[in-house]
Design an enzyme around this catalytic site. Structure first.
Site, PDB file in Angstrom:
ATOM      1  N   GLY A  11       1.035  -1.864  -0.113  1.00 51.61           N
ATOM      2  CA  GLY A  11      -0.144   0.152  -0.098  1.00 51.61           C
ATOM      3  C   GLY A  11       0.889   1.069   0.122  1.00 51.61           C
ATOM      4  N   GLN A  12      -0.002   2.319   0.166  1.00 50.50           N
ATOM      5  CA  GLN A  12       0.937   3.900   0.203  1.00 50.50           C
ATOM      6  C   GLN A  12       1.012   3.891   1.090  1.00 50.50           C
ATOM      7  OE1 GLN A  12      -0.506   8.233  -0.329  1.00 50.50           O
ATOM      8  NE2 GLN A  12      -1.226   7.304   1.955  1.00 50.50           N
ATOM      9  N   LEU A  61      -3.625 -10.972   6.797  1.00 50.14           N
ATOM     10  CA  LEU A  61      -3.787 -10.598   8.300  1.00 50.14           C
ATOM     11  C   LEU A  61      -5.457 -11.545   8.757  1.00 50.14           C
ATOM     12  CD1 LEU A  61      -2.656  -8.596   9.899  1.00 50.14           C
ATOM     13  CD2 LEU A  61      -4.662  -6.722   9.024  1.00 50.14           C
ATOM     14  N   SER A 127      -6.969   5.522  12.978  1.00 51.32           N
ATOM     15  CA  SER A 127      -7.243   6.694  11.898  1.00 51.32           C
ATOM     16  C   SER A 127      -8.187   7.193  12.815  1.00 51.32           C
ATOM     17  CB  SER A 127      -7.861   5.953  11.001  1.00 51.32           C
ATOM     18  OG  SER A 127      -8.667   6.733  10.191  1.00 51.32           O
ATOM     19  N   GLU A 129     -10.437   8.893  11.256  1.00 52.77           N
ATOM     20  CA  GLU A 129     -11.585   8.274  11.071  1.00 52.77           C
ATOM     21  C   GLU A 129     -12.672   7.832  12.645  1.00 52.77           C
ATOM     22  OE1 GLU A 129     -14.276   7.730   8.788  1.00 52.77           O
ATOM     23  OE2 GLU A 129     -12.984   9.798   7.257  1.00 52.77           O
ATOM     24  N   TYR A 151     -15.514   0.507   8.739  1.00 49.36           N
ATOM     25  CA  TYR A 151     -13.949   1.001   8.050  1.00 49.36           C
ATOM     26  C   TYR A 151     -13.839   1.500   9.703  1.00 49.36           C
ATOM     27  CZ  TYR A 151      -9.750   3.660   7.964  1.00 49.36           C
ATOM     28  OH  TYR A 151      -8.592   3.336   7.897  1.00 49.36           O
TER      29      TYR A 151
HETATM   30  P1  NAP Z   1      -3.361   1.176   1.198  1.00 45.71           P
HETATM   31  O1  NAP Z   1      -2.641   2.057   0.365  1.00 45.71           O
HETATM   32  O2  NAP Z   1      -5.244   0.943   1.055  1.00 45.71           O
HETATM   33  O3  NAP Z   1      -3.233  -0.651   1.647  1.00 45.71           O
HETATM   34  C1  NAP Z   1      -3.756  -0.768   2.492  1.00 45.71           C
HETATM   35  C2  NAP Z   1      -2.603  -2.384   2.386  1.00 45.71           C
HETATM   36  O4  NAP Z   1      -3.803  -3.349   3.193  1.00 45.71           O
HETATM   37  C3  NAP Z   1      -2.064  -3.190   1.646  1.00 45.71           C
HETATM   38  O5  NAP Z   1      -1.010  -3.468   1.508  1.00 45.71           O
HETATM   39  C4  NAP Z   1      -2.818  -4.577   0.779  1.00 45.71           C
HETATM   40  O6  NAP Z   1      -2.704  -5.577   0.207  1.00 45.71           O
HETATM   41  C5  NAP Z   1      -3.250  -4.331   3.105  1.00 45.71           C
HETATM   42  N1  NAP Z   1      -4.202  -5.819   2.285  1.00 45.71           N
HETATM   43  C6  NAP Z   1      -4.984  -5.595   2.722  1.00 45.71           C
HETATM   44  N2  NAP Z   1      -6.287  -7.035   2.888  1.00 45.71           N
HETATM   45  C7  NAP Z   1      -4.893  -7.252   3.743  1.00 45.71           C
HETATM   46  C8  NAP Z   1      -4.942  -8.272   3.743  1.00 45.71           C
HETATM   47  N3  NAP Z   1      -6.328  -9.115   4.161  1.00 45.71           N
HETATM   48  N4  NAP Z   1      -3.910  -9.783   4.308  1.00 45.71           N
HETATM   49  C9  NAP Z   1      -3.031  -8.704   4.010  1.00 45.71           C
HETATM   50  N5  NAP Z   1      -2.844  -7.269   4.136  1.00 45.71           N
HETATM   51  C10 NAP Z   1      -4.331  -6.741   3.385  1.00 45.71           C
HETATM   52  O7  NAP Z   1      -3.653   1.832   2.884  1.00 45.71           O
HETATM   53  P2  NAP Z   1      -2.692   3.163   3.595  1.00 45.71           P
HETATM   54  O8  NAP Z   1      -3.087   4.505   2.779  1.00 45.71           O
HETATM   55  O9  NAP Z   1      -1.066   2.760   2.755  1.00 45.71           O
HETATM   56  O10 NAP Z   1      -2.874   3.535   4.868  1.00 45.71           O
HETATM   57  C11 NAP Z   1      -2.132   2.136   5.793  1.00 45.71           C
HETATM   58  C12 NAP Z   1      -3.136   1.726   6.690  1.00 45.71           C
HETATM   59  O11 NAP Z   1      -2.803   3.101   7.993  1.00 45.71           O
HETATM   60  C13 NAP Z   1      -3.700   0.816   6.750  1.00 45.71           C
HETATM   61  O12 NAP Z   1      -4.392   0.486   7.547  1.00 45.71           O
HETATM   62  C14 NAP Z   1      -4.816   2.387   6.688  1.00 45.71           C
HETATM   63  O13 NAP Z   1      -6.534   2.324   7.210  1.00 45.71           O
HETATM   64  C15 NAP Z   1      -4.664   3.244   7.780  1.00 45.71           C
HETATM   65  N6  NAP Z   1      -4.661   4.435   7.990  1.00 45.71           N
HETATM   66  C16 NAP Z   1      -4.836   5.462   6.699  1.00 45.71           C
HETATM   67  C17 NAP Z   1      -4.932   7.146   6.437  1.00 45.71           C
HETATM   68  C18 NAP Z   1      -4.402   7.790   5.461  1.00 45.71           C
HETATM   69  O14 NAP Z   1      -4.660   8.848   4.829  1.00 45.71           O
HETATM   70  N7  NAP Z   1      -3.972   6.966   4.211  1.00 45.71           N
HETATM   71  C19 NAP Z   1      -5.176   7.389   7.520  1.00 45.71           C
HETATM   72  C20 NAP Z   1      -5.191   6.415   8.359  1.00 45.71           C
HETATM   73  C21 NAP Z   1      -4.988   5.118   8.737  1.00 45.71           C
HETATM   74  P3  NAP Z   1      -3.356  -5.539  -1.506  1.00 45.71           P
HETATM   75  O15 NAP Z   1      -1.738  -4.180  -2.342  1.00 45.71           O
HETATM   76  O16 NAP Z   1      -2.501  -6.600  -1.094  1.00 45.71           O
HETATM   77  O17 NAP Z   1      -4.948  -4.957  -1.858  1.00 45.71           O
HETATM   78  O1  G4F Z   2     -10.106   9.970   0.017  1.00 44.77           O
HETATM   79  P1  G4F Z   2     -11.579   9.919   0.557  1.00 44.77           P
HETATM   80  O2  G4F Z   2     -12.073   8.346   0.604  1.00 44.77           O
HETATM   81  O3  G4F Z   2     -10.652   9.697   2.623  1.00 44.77           O
HETATM   82  P2  G4F Z   2     -11.604   9.788   4.075  1.00 44.77           P
HETATM   83  O4  G4F Z   2     -12.856   8.616   3.577  1.00 44.77           O
HETATM   84  O5  G4F Z   2     -11.358  10.551   4.642  1.00 44.77           O
HETATM   85  O6  G4F Z   2     -10.605   7.729   4.627  1.00 44.77           O
HETATM   86  C1  G4F Z   2      -9.070   8.211   4.596  1.00 44.77           C
HETATM   87  O7  G4F Z   2      -8.409   8.609   5.501  1.00 44.77           O
HETATM   88  C2  G4F Z   2      -8.546   8.296   6.342  1.00 44.77           C
HETATM   89  C3  G4F Z   2      -8.171   9.032   8.102  1.00 44.77           C
HETATM   90  O8  G4F Z   2      -9.192   9.953   8.533  1.00 44.77           O
HETATM   91  C4  G4F Z   2      -8.518   6.437   7.070  1.00 44.77           C
HETATM   92  F1  G4F Z   2      -8.664   6.793   7.581  1.00 44.77           F
HETATM   93  C5  G4F Z   2      -9.349   6.291   5.210  1.00 44.77           C
HETATM   94  O9  G4F Z   2      -8.797   5.009   5.349  1.00 44.77           O
HETATM   95  C6  G4F Z   2      -8.243   6.994   4.323  1.00 44.77           C
HETATM   96  O10 G4F Z   2      -7.185   6.910   4.192  1.00 44.77           O
HETATM   97  O11 G4F Z   2     -12.798  11.240   1.167  1.00 44.77           O
HETATM   98  C7  G4F Z   2     -12.554  11.994   1.490  1.00 44.77           C
HETATM   99  C8  G4F Z   2     -13.516  12.747   1.489  1.00 44.77           C
HETATM  100  C9  G4F Z   2     -15.191  12.188   2.028  1.00 44.77           C
HETATM  101  O12 G4F Z   2     -15.563  12.933   2.737  1.00 44.77           O
HETATM  102  C10 G4F Z   2     -15.604  11.739   1.153  1.00 44.77           C
HETATM  103  O13 G4F Z   2     -17.372  11.998   0.701  1.00 44.77           O
HETATM  104  O14 G4F Z   2     -14.176  13.136   0.238  1.00 44.77           O
HETATM  105  C11 G4F Z   2     -14.862  12.711   0.104  1.00 44.77           C
HETATM  106  N1  G4F Z   2     -15.201  13.159  -1.945  1.00 44.77           N
HETATM  107  C12 G4F Z   2     -16.012  14.012  -2.282  1.00 44.77           C
HETATM  108  N2  G4F Z   2     -16.042  13.069  -3.079  1.00 44.77           N
HETATM  109  C13 G4F Z   2     -15.115  11.653  -1.997  1.00 44.77           C
HETATM  110  C14 G4F Z   2     -15.677  12.241  -3.581  1.00 44.77           C
HETATM  111  N3  G4F Z   2     -14.255  10.911  -1.621  1.00 44.77           N
HETATM  112  C15 G4F Z   2     -13.940   9.569  -2.961  1.00 44.77           C
HETATM  113  N4  G4F Z   2     -13.157   9.070  -2.232  1.00 44.77           N
HETATM  114  N5  G4F Z   2     -13.914  10.215  -3.791  1.00 44.77           N
HETATM  115  C16 G4F Z   2     -14.742  10.946  -4.601  1.00 44.77           C
HETATM  116  O15 G4F Z   2     -15.031  11.342  -5.132  1.00 44.77           O
END
Ligand code: NAP
Ligand code: G4F
Length: 326
Positions: A11-12, A61, A127, A129, A151
């Site tokens: 992932g990212q 996982l 998160s 969230e 979620y």
């Molecule tokens: P991401 O790009 O969606 O990456 C998710 C990762 O989880 C991918 O490597 C995916 O593998 C793996 N995965 C999904 N299901 C799995 C399973 N059953 N077993 C093993 N691996 C699995 O997420 P990210 O943005 O890097 O975020 C990393 C973590 O931080 C996540 O837990 C996310 O919920 C949390 N988080 C993210 C943000 C944000 O803004 N980015 C903010 C708060 C918390 P595949 O490539 O195989 O799908």
């Molecule tokens: O980019 P989003 O899908 O991110 P969201 O829902 O905030 O969640 C992300 O951040 C969380 C941390 O607070 C992580 F835990 C979670 O794993 C993920 O990385 O949506 C952001 C906002 C929402 O309010 C959504 O309703 O953007 C609004 N939105 C408006 N138009 C849209 C769109 N979201 C998406 N994905 N696509 C649209 O076209």
């Protein structure tokens, strides 16, 4: 050489964290799940030029036995649990899968550590969230949680189980309550990447409009590269703890889109259309974090501004589409 084990390495955050740890001299072991498209795995690691430098191992996982096997085989110094079904919108379509991976999956990882390798240091990707229908205009570690999606409810279970395992079994288990962090490696389903990709396509004449849902939602958007540094810093502390990671600045979806269009020399109003299918059953209207604790105790702060990040993402997507076009 220190060993780090990362779930969610494809992932990212997994990609940026791998790069960060490799630069620090770690041996990085990343867990990947079985896929019929194995040749496609690791695109982000390839993008950062590190696919050959990490050791990729099979596991999932939701399969506790695989985690037990991996922990007893590799005995890593640090475990970063980044794997999740992380897309909020999908969590209403697949609530049980989200609960199993994002919630119970984290507990599987904690159990594997408790049973086989309790001396490892553990990071849980919690998160913002979890604040959901936010109970305070600015959220910190003391703000009550109010999850608004399957979620967020799953993340809250994982979060409290991390606290519980720390308090019950003395594990060095910490969590980062991370606000949204983005980058050119963000999945294209998330709104910032959907926007940067859409802007790039419009700029190159490959699309004529950008469909968005709720453009009034506001988020505290930082750069993933900054956030992975804080994950590591938490595991270097003598005592485990929970930390909010945020920039302290909120921008609306509309505001982010305007920044991205402006960077490409385009006027957002000429291209944005409303798509009701993109609205969610329950919305998180506004998130804004206070990362004072991380600043004081870890010396961490987010460095990249949302404007710089939007520009980097648009440039990367333009380059990506140009490359695709040959
Ligand atoms: P991401 O790009 O969606 O990456 C998710 C990762 O989880 C991918 O490597 C995916 O593998 C793996 N995965 C999904 N299901 C799995 C399973 N059953 N077993 C093993 N691996 C699995 O997420 P990210 O943005 O890097 O975020 C990393 C973590 O931080 C996540 O837990 C996310 O919920 C949390 N988080 C993210 C943000 C944000 O803004 N980015 C903010 C708060 C918390 P595949 O490539 O195989 O799908
Ligand atoms: O980019 P989003 O899908 O991110 P969201 O829902 O905030 O969640 C992300 O951040 C969380 C941390 O607070 C992580 F835990 C979670 O794993 C993920 O990385 O949506 C952001 C906002 C929402 O309010 C959504 O309703 O953007 C609004 N939105 C408006 N138009 C849209 C769109 N979201 C998406 N994905 N696509 C649209 O076209």
């Amino acid at each position: 050489m220190k060993k780090a084990f990362i779930t969610g390495i494809t992932g990212q955050d997994g990609a940026y964290l791998s790069k960060f740890l490799l630069d620090k001299g770690y041996h990085v072991i990343g867990m990947i799940r079985r896929s019929a498209s194995s040749d496609m795995i690791g695109e982000r690691l390839r993008y950062l030029g590190i696919i050959g430098e990490v050791e990729l191992v099979d596991g999932d996982l939701i399969d506790l036995s695989s985690l037990v096997r991996l922990m007893s085989t590799y005995k890593p110094d640090e475990v970063y649990n980044l794997a999740a079904q992380s897309f909020v919108a999908t969590s209403w379509q697949q609530p049980l899968l989200t609960g199993a991976v994002t919630g119970t999956g984290a507990v599987n990882m904690l159990e594997a550590l408790r049973l086989t390798h309790p001396s490892a240091r553990f990071y849980q990707a919690s998160s913002s969230e979890m604040f959901g229908k936010a109970q305070a205009p600015v959220q910190n570690e003391s703000t009550p949680f109010y999850p608004r999606s399957p979620y967020a409810a799953a993340k809250l279970y994982a979060h409290w189980m991390t606290v519980n395992y720390r308090e019950s079994f003395d594990l060095h288990a910490s969590s980062g309550i991370a606000f949204n962090h983005e980058s050119p490696l963000r999945g294209v389903e998330f709104v910032t990447r959907h926007i940067s990709d859409g802007v790039a396509k419009i700029k190159l004449g490959l699309a004529s409009q950008l469909k968005l849902g709720n453009v009034n939602a506001t988020r505290d958007w930082g750069h993933a590269r900054d956030y992975v540094q804080a994950m590591w810093q938490m595991l270097q502390q003598d005592e485990p703890d929970d930390y909010v990671l945020a920039t302290g600045r909120a921008v609306s979806v509309q505001g982010f889109a305007e920044m991205a269009f402006a960077h490409a020399g385009l006027n957002a109003a000429d291209y944005i259309t409303h798509d009701p299918a993109r609205l969610r059953p329950a919305e998180v209207d506004a998130l804004l974090g206070d990362a004072a604790k991380a600043a004081q105790q870890l010396g961490w702060r987010a460095n990249v501004s949302v404007e710089e990040m939007a520009a980097e993402m648009v440039d990367a997507d333009i380059a990506r589409h140009r490359r695709k076009a040959g």
